[in-house]
Every structure is written in C-alpha cells, then in structure tokens.
Design a protein around this motif. Sequence first.
Motif, PDB file in Angstrom:
ATOM      1  N   VAL A  43       1.380  -0.031 -16.727  1.00 40.97           N
ATOM      2  CA  VAL A  43       1.014   0.468 -15.316  1.00 40.97           C
ATOM      3  C   VAL A  43       1.897  -0.017 -14.393  1.00 40.97           C
ATOM      4  N   GLU A  44       2.628   0.762 -13.772  1.00 40.09           N
ATOM      5  CA  GLU A  44       4.211   0.464 -12.980  1.00 40.09           C
ATOM      6  C   GLU A  44       3.257  -0.271 -11.778  1.00 40.09           C
ATOM      7  N   ARG A  45       3.984  -1.316 -11.051  1.00 41.80           N
ATOM      8  CA  ARG A  45       3.522  -1.759  -9.857  1.00 41.80           C
ATOM      9  C   ARG A  45       4.246  -0.968  -8.520  1.00 41.80           C
ATOM     10  N   LEU A  46       3.630  -0.861  -7.553  1.00 39.80           N
ATOM     11  CA  LEU A  46       4.188  -0.603  -6.362  1.00 39.80           C
ATOM     12  C   LEU A  46       5.577  -1.485  -5.971  1.00 39.80           C
ATOM     13  N   GLY A  47       6.571  -0.948  -5.682  1.00 35.95           N
ATOM     14  CA  GLY A  47       7.679  -1.881  -5.123  1.00 35.95           C
ATOM     15  C   GLY A  47       7.250  -2.749  -4.148  1.00 35.95           C
ATOM     16  N   TYR A  48       8.325  -3.715  -3.894  1.00 37.48           N
ATOM     17  CA  TYR A  48       8.311  -4.695  -2.829  1.00 37.48           C
ATOM     18  C   TYR A  48       8.961  -4.097  -1.522  1.00 37.48           C
ATOM     19  N   LEU A  49       9.966  -3.359  -1.924  1.00 36.57           N
ATOM     20  CA  LEU A  49      10.531  -2.763  -0.804  1.00 36.57           C
ATOM     21  C   LEU A  49       9.889  -1.479  -0.295  1.00 36.57           C
ATOM     22  N   ALA A  50       9.875  -1.386   1.057  1.00 37.31           N
ATOM     23  CA  ALA A  50       8.986  -0.154   1.773  1.00 37.31           C
ATOM     24  C   ALA A  50       9.695   1.189   1.165  1.00 37.31           C
ATOM     25  N   GLU A  51      11.000   1.231   0.901  1.00 36.62           N
ATOM     26  CA  GLU A  51      11.706   2.296   0.409  1.00 36.62           C
ATOM     27  C   GLU A  51      11.270   2.662  -0.999  1.00 36.62           C
ATOM     28  N   GLN A  52      11.102   1.502  -1.784  1.00 34.52           N
ATOM     29  CA  GLN A  52      10.653   2.148  -2.987  1.00 34.52           C
ATOM     30  C   GLN A  52       9.290   2.589  -3.065  1.00 34.52           C
ATOM     31  N   VAL A  53       8.281   1.967  -2.289  1.00 33.15           N
ATOM     32  CA  VAL A  53       7.051   2.502  -2.271  1.00 33.15           C
ATOM     33  C   VAL A  53       7.037   4.143  -1.836  1.00 33.15           C
ATOM     34  N   GLN A  54       7.828   4.263  -0.730  1.00 31.21           N
ATOM     35  CA  GLN A  54       7.899   5.618  -0.337  1.00 31.21           C
ATOM     36  C   GLN A  54       8.489   6.781  -1.287  1.00 31.21           C
ATOM     37  N   TRP A  55       9.196   6.027  -2.093  1.00 30.00           N
ATOM     38  CA  TRP A  55       9.824   7.019  -3.264  1.00 30.00           C
ATOM     39  C   TRP A  55       8.767   7.278  -4.187  1.00 30.00           C
ATOM     40  N   GLN A  56       8.102   6.068  -4.440  1.00 34.55           N
ATOM     41  CA  GLN A  56       6.972   6.048  -5.789  1.00 34.55           C
ATOM     42  C   GLN A  56       5.902   6.821  -5.198  1.00 34.55           C
ATOM     43  N   LEU A  57       5.616   7.080  -3.872  1.00 36.91           N
ATOM     44  CA  LEU A  57       4.441   7.758  -3.397  1.00 36.91           C
ATOM     45  C   LEU A  57       4.815   9.231  -2.901  1.00 36.91           C
ATOM     46  N   THR A  58       6.030   9.689  -3.074  1.00 39.09           N
ATOM     47  CA  THR A  58       6.707  10.969  -2.653  1.00 39.09           C
ATOM     48  C   THR A  58       5.803  12.074  -2.728  1.00 39.09           C
ATOM     49  N   ASP A  59       5.399  12.839  -1.886  1.00 38.28           N
ATOM     50  CA  ASP A  59       4.588  14.101  -2.066  1.00 38.28           C
ATOM     51  C   ASP A  59       2.912  13.898  -2.479  1.00 38.28           C
ATOM     52  N   VAL A  60       2.624  12.466  -2.518  1.00 39.68           N
ATOM     53  CA  VAL A  60       1.370  12.311  -2.991  1.00 39.68           C
ATOM     54  C   VAL A  60       0.328  12.970  -1.993  1.00 39.68           C
ATOM     55  N   ARG A  61      -0.733  13.584  -2.380  1.00 37.98           N
ATOM     56  CA  ARG A  61      -1.712  14.210  -1.482  1.00 37.98           C
ATOM     57  C   ARG A  61      -2.887  13.317  -1.320  1.00 37.98           C
ATOM     58  N   HIS A  62      -3.338  12.553  -2.379  1.00 36.35           N
ATOM     59  CA  HIS A  62      -4.603  11.723  -2.345  1.00 36.35           C
ATOM     60  C   HIS A  62      -4.255  10.410  -3.035  1.00 36.35           C
ATOM     61  N   LEU A  63      -4.410   9.359  -2.323  1.00 36.42           N
ATOM     62  CA  LEU A  63      -4.303   7.939  -2.879  1.00 36.42           C
ATOM     63  C   LEU A  63      -5.767   7.487  -2.766  1.00 36.42           C
TER      64      LEU A  63
END
Lengths: 517, 517
Positions: free
Chosen positions: B246-266
């Motif tokens: 399981v990949e971890r969310l990134g440290y940088l905000a930009e990474q997280v935004q990229w990882q969560l692109t177009d996510v509708r449900h968290l």
Amino acid sequence: MNGAQALLRTLVDGGVDVCFANPGTSEMHFVAALDAVPRMRAVLSLFEGTVTGAADGYGRIADRPAATLLHLGPGMANGLANLHNARRAHTPIINVIGDHARDHKAFDAPLESDIDALTGWLQGWSRTSAAVEEIGADAASAIAAALTAPGQVANLVLPADVSWSEGGEPGTFTPPPPPVPVDDDRVAQIAEVVRGGESTVLLLGHGTTRERGLVAASRVAAATGVRLFAETFPARIERGAGLPTVERLGYLAEQVQWQLTDVRHLVLVGAKAPVSFFAYPGKPSELVPEGCQVHVLSGLGEDGTGALEHLADEVAAGVSPVLQEPVRPALPSGPLTPQNWTEVIGALLPEGAIVSDEANTSGLMIPMTTAGAPRHDVLTLTGGAIGQGLPVALGAAVAAPDRPVVCLQADGSAMYTVSSLWTMAREGLDVTTVVLNNRAYAILRMELSRVGAEAAGPRAGQLLDLSGPDLDFVSMARGMGVPASRATTAEELADQFAKALAEPGPHLIEAMVPSLL
Amino acid sequence: MNGAQALLRTLVDGGVDVCFANPGTSEMHFVAALDAVPRMRAVLSLFEGTVTGAADGYGRIADRPAATLLHLGPGMANGLANLHNARRAHTPIINVIGDHARDHKAFDAPLESDIDALTGWLQGWSRTSAAVEEIGADAASAIAAALTAPGQVANLVLPADVSWSEGGEPGTFTPPPPPVPVDDDRVAQIAEVVRGGESTVLLLGHGTTRERGLVAASRVAAATGVRLFAETFPARIERGAGLPTVERLGYLAEQVQWQLTDVRHLVLVGAKAPVSFFAYPGKPSELVPEGCQVHVLSGLGEDGTGALEHLADEVAAGVSPVLQEPVRPALPSGPLTPQNWTEVIGALLPEGAIVSDEANTSGLMIPMTTAGAPRHDVLTLTGGAIGQGLPVALGAAVAAPDRPVVCLQADGSAMYTVSSLWTMAREGLDVTTVVLNNRAYAILRMELSRVGAEAAGPRAGQLLDLSGPDLDFVSMARGMGVPASRATTAEELADQFAKALAEPGPHLIEAMVPSLL
C-alpha cells in the motif's frame, strides 16, 4: 518589505545583530531575509539546545540580547532546558519561534502544537505577532522586554504568513528604564545592620558580582567586618587578580549551613535567601540559620550595584577594597587527579578569559586554584539544567571574539549539547574545551547516598556509570571538525592547554580525571 | 516498601518491564529500587530525547508501553520533541517525571518549574502522584491510560518524597476495554460507497497498516476497484513480499493532490483527512480534492482493522488480497546516488527487519526499492520533529532482540539525538544505522523555493549547508563505541551493510550520498 525583513531590521536597529538559528520550513522567509539585512549575523546550530544556550552565553557577556530562531513547538521544546537556565540567569534573549501560518493551525498538521504552553513554562514576556503590520512593533517591544531589569527571555512567536506577507514596517525600540534605584531609607537601614557588629553576611546576587558591585561590597566588608558570599550559581562573576575575591555559597546544603554558621543577619543583594538545591529526607529546604534575620538591600530589578556603592559611601568612606593578589598554583606533575587538573588551569588561565563552568563534581577545586589568576569572568549553571557548558561557551565567544573562552565541561553533561562543537568549528571560535572525563555521573553517586537510598546495589550503580563503552571525546570532537587531544597526566594537560590557547579556533582536550566519588 | 518500589512493582506486574532512563538526584530512590525489583530492565541514555524516542520505538514494536525516567521539568523538556512524535504515533508510554519533594517546591530551587505546563503540551493523560499510598494505583491507572485505544503517552509525575516514603502498595492494572467496534450500519454505508463504482480511495491510518488491516483492505480493493493509500507517516506499517503493498500519501502537497486526482470518495480508516505538512503562500492547506466526499469507516479509538475485515466480508467474500511478489533490485555499482543506495538496501534487507526511517529527502526512493524485500516493519516520523530515527531504532531493538533493526538516518536529523549510538553499544543492540550524509539540510533547500522566498541568497544558503566542517559520522560513532565505516560507492555500501547485518551488535555506515537538491 515583508514581515521577516521588518523583523530583522527592527532587531539590528535595536542592537540585536546576532541570531543563533536552527530553522525549518516555516522559518524560510526569515532565512531568506538574511540576505536583505546583512547586518544580522546568523549562526547555525545543529540542535536547538545549542541555539538557546548560545544565546544565553552571548547575552551574559554582551549585556544585550541575541536572537534565536527555532522551528515550531518541537524546536522550542528542544530549546527549553537552556532557556530555563537563561531564565534563572536573567539573560536578555529574543527567542523567535516560527509557527505555522495562522490559517494552517486549525488543520492540526503533524508539527502543530500549543506553543503558548511552552512559552508559559518560561514565565516571561511572550507575544504572538498577529499581523505583518505589527511585527516591527512587536519586535521592538520584545527587545525592550528582554532588556527590562533584571533581564529576561522575551518570546516572539512568528507565524509563517506574518513572515512572508508584504506590508511590514520596522519598529522603533525604546530602551527600558534603568534598574530602579534603592531608596536612601533602605540603604540607611542596611547601614545600621552592617555597623551593628553582629555576625552578618552580604549575599551578592544578580548583577552585583561584577567589578563595581564587588568593589563596593569589599569596601563595606573591610570597613565593618561583615562577610561576603556570592550566590551559588551566578550568571556571571568577575574575579581574579586585582578584583575582590568573593566565595560562592556551596552547592550542598551542608556546605551552606557551614558557611552561614552563627550568622545573625543575612543581607540579600539581588539574591534569594538560600535554599537546598534538592530536597533530602528529613533535612530542611531553607538554609537560613535559625535566629538569623533576613534583610533585603535590593531585589531583582533594582539597582543592587548602585545600592552597594551607596552603602559603601555610608559605612566605608575612605576605606579601600581588599583586592586579590596575583598568585597562581605551580604547574603540577603526574597522573591527573581531581585537584591537579584545576591547578593546571589556574597556572595557565590567560588574561581576560571567559570561563564557562559546567565541570560539576570535577570542578570542586577550580574556584580556589583560579582565584589569583589574571582577571576573568565565570559563567555558571544557573538553572541546574545540564548541557549548558558548551553552548554558553559558544555564545560567549561570539559576543567577545577578542577574548579567550575556556569551557570546563563534565563528561555526562557534555553529551546533551555536544554538537555545539561543530558550530564552534564552523565559526572559528576561540574556545578551548576541557572535558573532564571521569566516566560516571559522579554527582549522582554522591547523591544516591545523600538521599538515603540505602538499598541501592549494582543495578542502580549501572545507571550512574558512563563506562562500557567509554566515551571518546577526541573522536567525537574530530568528527565535528574540532582539533582534539587526550591528557592523562598534568604535564600533558598543561602542554595541550597552552597549545590550544596559543592557536586560534576551537580545541578540545579530554582530561582523564578520576572520579572524586 | 517505599513509593519507588511500589511503582516499579506495579509497572512490572502490569507488563511494563523496560525503563529508558536519564535520572537525576530527585530520581535516586527510583534508581535504588531497581535492585529491589530486578524484573525491571533499566536502559540508560545520555539525553532525554533519546529516552523518549526509545520508548516510542519500543511501544510501536512491543504493543505495550515502556516506562521512561526523566529528571524534573528540564529533563521532561528535553524529552518533549520525541514525545510529540509518540503522541502523533499514539504510542503507549508511561512517562515518569521525577519532581522535587512536595514541600520543597515552594522554595523555587533552581530546577523548579511548572511540569504541568509541559505535560499539558502533550494533551494526554497526566497525573501527579499525591501520596505514597496512591502511587501504586496511580501507576496502574497510567498503564491503563497508555493502553486505552488508540494509545497515548501517560505522564506520571513522581515527587521525590512520594518515591522515598514508606507505605507504598503495588496497584493492580486493569486492562482497558478493546477498541470500540464499528457498528454494522457504518460498515454498510461504506460498503455502498465502495461498491458505487466512482473513484474511491481508502486511506489507512492508525492501527490498520498491519497485516490484518492490509489484507482486508486489499481484498476490498481487489473486489471493488477502490484504491488504497496509507497515511503519510504511519507509526508502523508492515510491508514486503507476501503482504499487500500500500503506497503512502506523499509528503508534499503536490504529490497528494496528484495521488488523489479526481477522487470522488475518500474513506478514512483511523486516518485524518490529508492536510499539507506546512502552509505555502497562496496554496490550500486542505488536500481533499474539490467535489470529493469524505466518509469515516473508523475513527481513532475504534477498531479500524475489525471494520476493514467486516467490510471485506460484505463486499469481497471469496476474493483474495493482492500480495506482493518477492522481488529485489539488482545490486548496483558505481558512486553512490540518491537512488542506488536505496537499491542496496532493497537488495539486502533481511527477513523480519524493523526499519526506522528518518532518511528524509535521501529516502524518497526507499519505499519503491524495498517493496518486494522480505517482510519488514517501517516506523516513520509521525510528528515531524526530527531526531527520532536513532532513538526509535534503539527502542525497537530492545523490544525485538531477535529481529534486525535498520536505521536509515539523514545527517542533519541524526545530530539531534546522536548519543543514542552510545546506548546501542552499551546494550549490544543489533542496529545497523546507515547515515545518509549529503552535507545539507537538503529538505530546506527545496522548501526555501517552495515557500516562494525568492530573495534568498548566499547568506540564506549558508544556513542550510552542513559542510565546513564536514560532519564525520565514522569518528563520532567510534567515539561512542559503535563500529563504523564509510561508503562512497554502491559496492562499498553493499559490502559494509551485509557485514554489519551479519555481525551482532550495533554498526554505523556513513553513506556519502549526494544531495538530490
């Protein structure tokens, strides 16, 4: 100009032109502003306990504050122990703590914490700058607060957005009023006490253990027969040949009780009535002898030195102070002992030295063997939080680049802030550190029996033992860029100490001194 | 029996049989009591930040608390930063802070301070033991508090007279209730979300990044197509061949935004909705994409792992998890780079390793290159307060003497608690430390530009530069009794890493890795 630039300009215009720093992301605009305000000298440390201890040493010698730069609550937390010592020393410090941008705090990001709880622990002046338009004025207020007698740590919390926003304006620092003069009546009352002929002690505390105060106190003593003591841990005491020698109260309650035997009047001059450093079962905490009356010539924030001079004018007109003759121990020989290493220091201490003293048990004899050395300042462990010696030496050397700094450092305490050595090397500071390596928390061996912990056995002893593995300070110092050597005899120590003093830049000597205990 | 003995007996009877300690005079009766209660193992550290970090590492691996022993307010202050990390990790710790005898506090002796302000900063359970008759019960309550889901630092302030007085009685520890089960309705609601077919992410937080939680989450993902992430800094994540990756969310905000692109449900499982680590001018702190709905499967203190298993039963009956194949990088060659050192670790990481990861910028590739290594645990920098890596490794090694511990440690952060190495040597702990020496606060070089501090010049750059003098970790480690070597090529690192793993006891390898930035 942005908030960080306004802050830095206010600081340098207010005479605060050194910043000891260990920054993080939230402090990057402060760091960037250093290029815009080149009058501010930034000194990097690798740990916040070094930052704050250095600011303490700087303030004690410069008589004006350095700034710090700490990263959020955890950075402040790491700096607290030496700020505690600075609080007890009444050292002026502008303690700048970066915080998250104000809008960011509600999100409870990983480094978020309640910085106010930590500044509250220090019980001094504290302010969070609430807007970029106010940071200049806030900084000016912080300088004034830090310098208000008797001096204090002024905490300035700097939100990142206040730092990065445009619209900052430098503030104007208004010097605080001088210490409050002691009125004639009080001086007259004390004059009556010291003239009374009963056994009397003047206890010299904050601000009165420097030349003017010592000379005036010595005149009073010479004229009236009262005895003088300095408080146990003065922030700064001037001593050596040509100055009056004033013995400090002892660290152990028993010593103080012996020093104050049969005293009928204790006159406090910027000092507190003596109390035991720790509590011991069945022993009193208060060390004022029974039947002894306590008088106050001056309290904290009052002009104790002026009061002593006024008192001397009253009771010692025409009387000279008793000044220390220049006298040094002979250079000893043979394996190092708890005594002979102090004779080496006494024999070789250079003119105008600043001594940062955290030698603890190994240093019991050092006041005696250096009493007649050339004039020097001693900075002591005011708050009892160990790990002060190295950073205070560092800060003192920044404050007085033309003076030799000698750090007398116990081994156990050295490890708390050992990375100070790296900053000494980076800045090329002329600090000669003598680590007294007795491979023990020797003071705790003594305390273990003094507290009556009779059941202690080998498992307890293990916790006070710093051997296995032996700490090798020569390797550690070299690993941080500081030339280092080891001395096992008095001759080696003398040779290495003289060489270290003769060469510019930092040196470390590991003196293998057996434990007293 | 005295209070200290009652305390120690209560602790060992309650399963707390390791105490990381840095004592002082006020703790001498606790120290003496170690001989009366030999089931308690005391581990001496030379600095309180090491004590508390070690307790954190111990608790994360042992799933039960270690005790600490800290000396008064200043000792607690020195331990705070790593307690902050432990608070964020929800690590159970019995944090014992010695205090002056109660009668002594009013005298404001040098080490007196407001300990409650410091325990308050940690926002957890805290109690000052008010009488020797109560210390046993207080200690039992502290254990229960520390273990109450999700786990916490329980502060127990121990006045010296409570410790030394006779009349102590061991207390009986009552285990706290297990984590609160998540009710069927909530699971059913989340089942509907994950079955909905919209872009959905399960974010795995506290307690759910171990085998059971990962397997259940992986089954859900395999059955429904939802994606999995772990929170950015898990206290402990199990990974490697045979477990779901399981990949971890990134440290940088930009990474997280990229990882969560177009996510509708968290869907949060013991995790918080992601926020930026720091604030940046003009950038949002909240990282949940616009239009994304946030759901909570389990909160802190709830049984997230049970909830995931329940959810898997609902939506993934008969579906298997996706398990990582065993796959390792080839051993690289040539001068060390920010990437190839991580390939060396990936190629050689031993079965069952515990990795204490404070590699910071140097470690960006380490999750990828170790994903298919044999099964291991990773302990990360939960609270962002640097100086965690070495002490957490130390504590983990005490908790799991049969497992190899690997500490991946950035150079700047290493200096905060470097004396951890001495305790590793003293205790003969099987820790292999790899210090990534890039001679910079590299992360701050990156952050300086990310925060938009364009005016930064050479004076700012100086504050991020750890060269001049270069830190030599080989010398420092040897100075603390840890065998050490330096690697400048991938071959040297591989050779030294393999040898260090093969030999018992601690080793340090200084890997000269160029800065990414």
